[in-house]
Design a protein around this motif. Sequence first.
Motif, PDB file in Angstrom:
ATOM      1  N   GLN A  27      -2.027  19.288  14.157  1.00 17.96           N
ATOM      2  CA  GLN A  27      -3.081  18.293  14.355  1.00 17.96           C
ATOM      3  C   GLN A  27      -4.332  18.962  14.906  1.00 17.96           C
ATOM      4  O   GLN A  27      -5.446  18.742  14.405  1.00 17.96           O
ATOM      5  N   GLU A  28      -4.143  19.770  15.929  1.00 19.57           N
ATOM      6  CA  GLU A  28      -5.282  20.475  16.538  1.00 19.57           C
ATOM      7  C   GLU A  28      -5.952  21.396  15.530  1.00 19.57           C
ATOM      8  O   GLU A  28      -7.182  21.430  15.438  1.00 19.57           O
ATOM      9  N   ALA A  29      -5.154  22.127  14.766  1.00 20.54           N
ATOM     10  CA  ALA A  29      -5.718  23.022  13.754  1.00 20.54           C
ATOM     11  C   ALA A  29      -6.480  22.226  12.697  1.00 20.54           C
ATOM     12  O   ALA A  29      -7.584  22.615  12.299  1.00 20.54           O
ATOM     13  N   ALA A  30      -5.920  21.108  12.276  1.00 22.00           N
ATOM     14  CA  ALA A  30      -6.582  20.280  11.254  1.00 22.00           C
ATOM     15  C   ALA A  30      -7.914  19.749  11.765  1.00 22.00           C
ATOM     16  O   ALA A  30      -8.915  19.773  11.039  1.00 22.00           O
ATOM     17  N   LEU A  31      -7.947  19.283  12.991  1.00 23.03           N
ATOM     18  CA  LEU A  31      -9.191  18.746  13.542  1.00 23.03           C
ATOM     19  C   LEU A  31     -10.255  19.833  13.686  1.00 23.03           C
ATOM     20  O   LEU A  31     -11.434  19.593  13.419  1.00 23.03           O
TER      21      LEU A  31
END
Length: 132
Positions: free
Chosen positions: A92-96
Motif C-alpha cells: 500500500q505504501e509503495a503504491a501510494l
Amino acid sequence: MNRETRMPKLTERLSERNRQALEAMHAAEADAEQRLARVEKLGPTALLRLVAVAQGDSGQSHHCRRILLAVYNGPEWPLELTRLRVIDRDLQEAALVVIEWATYTGRELHEYLDDGDRLMQRFWLIENGGEG
C-alpha cells in the motif's frame, strides 16, 4: 473618522493581506518541493517493489499489476481504490508513493525501468487473460 484617515488604514490592511497571501504561496511552494524530493527519493524503490510482486502469480501480484497499469495507462486501466485495501501494508505504501511520484515526475514511470514498456505490455497481456 473622515475619508483621509480611513484610507491609510485600508491600505495597511490590504498590504498586510497581500503579504500574508505571498507568504502562504511561498510556504505551499516549499511544501510541494519537499514532497517532490521525498517521492523522487522513495519512488524508484517503491516502483521496483511493486514490479517485483507484480511479476508473481498471487492475488497480491494481480493487484500490483493493476495499480501499475493504472499509472501506465489510466484510461484503459482505471485505478480501483479497493485494490489498495486488499494488498499488504508495505505494498500500500509503495503504491501510494508510486501514484504520487507519477503526478510529479516529468517522465512516465515505466521509463525508469529496464525495458519498462515491454514489461507493462506483458502485464497488460496477463491482465487481459493472455500468457505471461
